[in-house]
Design a protein around this motif. Structure first.
Motif, PDB file in Angstrom:
ATOM      1  N   ALA A  95      -8.667  -8.978  -9.015  1.00  0.00           N
ATOM      2  CA  ALA A  95      -8.772  -9.915  -7.859  1.00  0.00           C
ATOM      3  C   ALA A  95     -10.005 -10.534  -8.073  1.00  0.00           C
ATOM      4  O   ALA A  95     -10.157 -11.683  -7.743  1.00  0.00           O
ATOM      5  N   ALA A  96     -11.111 -10.013  -8.345  1.00  0.00           N
ATOM      6  CA  ALA A  96     -12.462 -10.186  -8.368  1.00  0.00           C
ATOM      7  C   ALA A  96     -12.670 -11.364  -9.494  1.00  0.00           C
ATOM      8  O   ALA A  96     -13.571 -12.187  -9.546  1.00  0.00           O
ATOM      9  N   ASP A 143      -6.635  -3.262  -9.216  1.00  0.00           N
ATOM     10  CA  ASP A 143      -6.298  -4.409  -8.418  1.00  0.00           C
ATOM     11  C   ASP A 143      -7.637  -5.207  -7.988  1.00  0.00           C
ATOM     12  O   ASP A 143      -7.567  -6.356  -7.949  1.00  0.00           O
ATOM     13  N   GLU A 144      -8.395  -4.711  -7.501  1.00  0.00           N
ATOM     14  CA  GLU A 144      -9.630  -5.081  -7.126  1.00  0.00           C
ATOM     15  C   GLU A 144     -10.474  -5.787  -8.042  1.00  0.00           C
ATOM     16  O   GLU A 144     -11.001  -6.885  -8.046  1.00  0.00           O
ATOM     17  N   LEU A 145     -10.358  -5.049  -9.266  1.00  0.00           N
ATOM     18  CA  LEU A 145     -11.123  -5.788 -10.526  1.00  0.00           C
ATOM     19  C   LEU A 145     -10.404  -7.078 -10.773  1.00  0.00           C
ATOM     20  O   LEU A 145     -10.937  -8.144 -11.345  1.00  0.00           O
ATOM     21  N   ASP A 188       0.889  -1.270   0.133  1.00  0.00           N
ATOM     22  CA  ASP A 188      -0.014  -0.040  -0.011  1.00  0.00           C
ATOM     23  C   ASP A 188       0.805   1.247  -0.084  1.00  0.00           C
ATOM     24  O   ASP A 188       0.565   2.205  -0.694  1.00  0.00           O
ATOM     25  N   VAL A 220      -5.696   1.041  -7.312  1.00  0.00           N
ATOM     26  CA  VAL A 220      -6.305   0.158  -6.217  1.00  0.00           C
ATOM     27  C   VAL A 220      -7.817  -0.471  -6.999  1.00  0.00           C
ATOM     28  O   VAL A 220      -7.792  -1.698  -6.915  1.00  0.00           O
ATOM     29  N   HIS A 221      -8.267   0.366  -7.616  1.00  0.00           N
ATOM     30  CA  HIS A 221      -9.500  -0.187  -8.333  1.00  0.00           C
ATOM     31  C   HIS A 221      -9.247  -1.185  -9.353  1.00  0.00           C
ATOM     32  O   HIS A 221     -10.129  -2.245  -9.267  1.00  0.00           O
TER      33      HIS A 221
END
Length: 197
Positions: free
Chosen positions: A111-112, A107-109, A89, A104-105
């Motif tokens: 990961a999902a 990364d989250e996409l 982070d 970050v967004h």
């Protein structure tokens, strides 16, 4: 055309690998969404990629063409999941500044949409812009696919353009429905089953 020699890279190569990827990815819609400032985009992207590349050099495999014209960054996802990059982070914020929330967004996409089955993840494949279309990307893919096939391990990636999607399809990857950034820019998840010898 002679095939380029592919070698495995080490930690001392992290910076130039990151810069090669950033240079190659400047044309992608995704990088324009991530960093809206044209003047700062390449430096910010290189800082972000250096985190990923250094992590892969410690926990995965990074290969380069002998003349540094192309690189491939693989992360194994077999058995236990890999730890995140150390101090991720803080390092992400230092590299990406005001654009950190967009990274970050993303990364989250990723990961999902990441598969849970064992595989090797082609996190990044990049070829110097003036060397594209000369078989370097193909040589990098074939190099690690030989190991994947010999060991019965699937490959996974997220294609970020129609051009890369077509390249990967020619190498046995099958795409599924894309997921998208908020501006509609697509990423296509693609999976390759190992080829029996």
């Amino acid at each position: 055309m002679t095939q380029p020699t592919i070698t495995q890279l080490g930690l001392e190569d992290a910076r130039w690998v990151a810069e090669r990827i950033a240079e190659s990815f400047m044309v992608l819609d995704a990088t324009r969404w991530l960093v809206s400032d044209d003047a700062k985009r390449e430096a910010v992207m290189a800082g972000n990629f250096e985190i990923i590349v250094a992590h892969a050099l410690r926990h995965g495999l990074v290969f380069g063409a002998e003349d540094r014209a192309g690189v491939a960054v693989w992360l194994p996802s077999v058995g236990e999941p890999l730890p995140p990059p150390e101090d991720y982070d803080a390092r992400l914020a230092a590299a990406c500044g005001e654009w950190t929330p967009r990274f970050v967004h993303l990364d989250e996409l990723f990961a999902a949409n990441h598969p849970h089955e064992d595989h090797h993840h082609l996190a990044l494949l990049a070829v110097q812009p003036d060397r594209q279309g000369q078989g370097i990307g193909t040589a990098l893919l074939r190099h690690h696919h030989a190991w994947l096939d010999a060991n019965g391990v699937p490959g996974y990636l997220e294609a970020s353009s129609e051009i890369s999607r077509s390249l990967y399809a020619r190498h046995g990857y099958r795409g599924s429905e894309p997921f998208r950034l908020p501006d509609g820019t697509p990423f296509w998840p693609m999976w390759r089953e190992p080829v029996a010898g």
